[in-house]
Write an enzyme that holds these catalytic residues in place. Sequence first.
Site, mmCIF file in Angstrom:
data_model
loop_
_atom_site.group_PDB
_atom_site.id
_atom_site.type_symbol
_atom_site.label_atom_id
_atom_site.label_comp_id
_atom_site.label_asym_id
_atom_site.label_seq_id
_atom_site.Cartn_x
_atom_site.Cartn_y
_atom_site.Cartn_z
ATOM 1 C CD GLU A 173 29.613 11.305 27.583
ATOM 2 O OE1 GLU A 173 29.551 11.935 26.451
ATOM 3 O OE2 GLU A 173 28.834 11.630 28.386
ATOM 4 N NE ARG A 175 11.297 28.123 14.569
ATOM 5 C CZ ARG A 175 11.632 28.737 15.895
ATOM 6 N NH1 ARG A 175 10.733 29.585 16.181
ATOM 7 N NH2 ARG A 175 12.759 28.617 16.544
ATOM 8 C CE LYS A 201 28.525 14.484 29.494
ATOM 9 N NZ LYS A 201 28.637 14.477 28.242
ATOM 10 C CG ASP A 256 6.872 27.445 13.572
ATOM 11 O OD1 ASP A 256 6.911 26.426 14.122
ATOM 12 O OD2 ASP A 256 6.861 28.672 13.799
ATOM 13 C CG HIS A 277 23.217 5.824 25.489
ATOM 14 N ND1 HIS A 277 22.653 5.568 24.353
ATOM 15 C CD2 HIS A 277 23.963 7.017 25.549
ATOM 16 C CE1 HIS A 277 22.528 6.718 23.843
ATOM 17 N NE2 HIS A 277 23.408 7.769 24.211
ATOM 18 C CG ASP A 308 23.199 12.819 28.806
ATOM 19 O OD1 ASP A 308 22.322 13.096 27.905
ATOM 20 O OD2 ASP A 308 24.339 12.803 28.990
#
Length: 485
Positions: free
Chosen positions: A215, A43, A329, A85, A239, A234
């Site tokens: 991570e 856009r 994490k 768009d 993965h 996630d």
Amino acid sequence: MAHTIVIFGASGDLTSRKLIPAIYRLFQKKRLPEGTQIVGVSRSAFEHEAWREQLEVTTKKYVGDAFNDSVWGAFREQIFYQPGDIQEESDFHKLADFLKSIEPEGPVERVYYLSTKPQLYEKAIAQLGAAGLNDDSDGDRRVIIEKPFGTDLASAKALNIATHRVFREDQVYRIDHYLGKETVQNLFVLRFANSIFEPLWNRHFIDHVQITVAEEVPVGRRAGYYETAGVLRDMVQNHLLQLMMITAMEPPARFDADLVRDEKVKVLHSVRPKTGGDFASESVRGQYEGYLQEEGVPKNSQTETFTAVKLHVDNWRWQGVPFYLRSGKAMSCRTTQIVIQFKEAPHLLLGSKTRIPTANQLVIQVQPAEGIQLHFQTKVPDTELKTKLSSLDFRFQQDGGQEGMPDSYQRLLLDAMNGDASLFARSDEVELAWGIIDPLLAAWRSPASPPLQVYPQGEWGPQECTQWMTEQGRQWFDVCPVLRG
């Protein structure tokens, strides 16, 4: 044949950070089909030249020393921008007209890359169909869809149905960048091209398999997304299950996309469903200290930032060999690794003269430095047959030549352009993966869910996870990258 890559979400971070640098490097290496054109769509109001100038700055930043001014000068002439768009059908007709204006006469192969918010995938695909941009009577038409592909089994099925209304399954490329990494691809070679490994790759010699994606960074500014996802959605659904499939799959009859994916799907079919107390006894969930203070996180959030899950693959090869999938994490370091833990020697031949025996391990390090390390017993010099654990290292970087290790998007984009879907997920594969994750999500959101264990940042997850593994007579391979770049 001419090629065109159309990137929706062209003003986004993925485009500037990964996609354009990958396409530029393919052009630099002379691997991009001659005359390939790149069209960005979003856009934002850009002219062709303004977008080229912006991409020059970001590409120079992300490819570093590989950037060459003269190469970029040639490459930039193949970059175009078309404002549009996704919500506006008329913009897709304008895109169709623009593509015809820049493409040569004759057949043209097009790849549409959806680098947009996942909520826009279904709409973008429908608009492509409404504008006739899926018509492959004058050249192949393919669509690349970024993860996440759905947020649960129901939404994944709905997205598959919507996609198949417009594109055939052979035109759909569901991308997981982990599968483009050299180490992951080398798993095929390691297993199926080496007679020293494949005969040992089974329940007779392997005690268990660990797959870890750790991570170092906390959630940070991604808290808004993470609250709706958590580590299962996630990382594990895509993965980790992808890495498990490639580790556990049977050899295909030949390296053909459908045959490779057939064998991966068989692994998911073999995963034992969890029932009753399995959810508590075969999984650990945790949240790092300080997560509740992240911006956008509710003070009573039960979202997990860490998980360890034990899966059983009930087939002839893997019966009785547990697969431990772990991700989190704010952990000790950034590493992705597959650990093949072999069984201990059946008889301690050297008696009391040896140290405590340690079974052999094969560590396949996917990132940050890609390579393989084999742990085995050797004699300590100048002793009476005392042993120690030694290792053999192989680093892909050493064999990468002057070009170094390619980014995973280079391989995956080139495969999509060439019509090779071997490293992309198929519709049934995605749905089966969600079929494994959904029951875990439901159990973790129920009143009877296993407790959410809090762990300090910079560690390997909750202490309870270490204890959980110890109670099974095993221990985690809590080692930061064994190989350095």
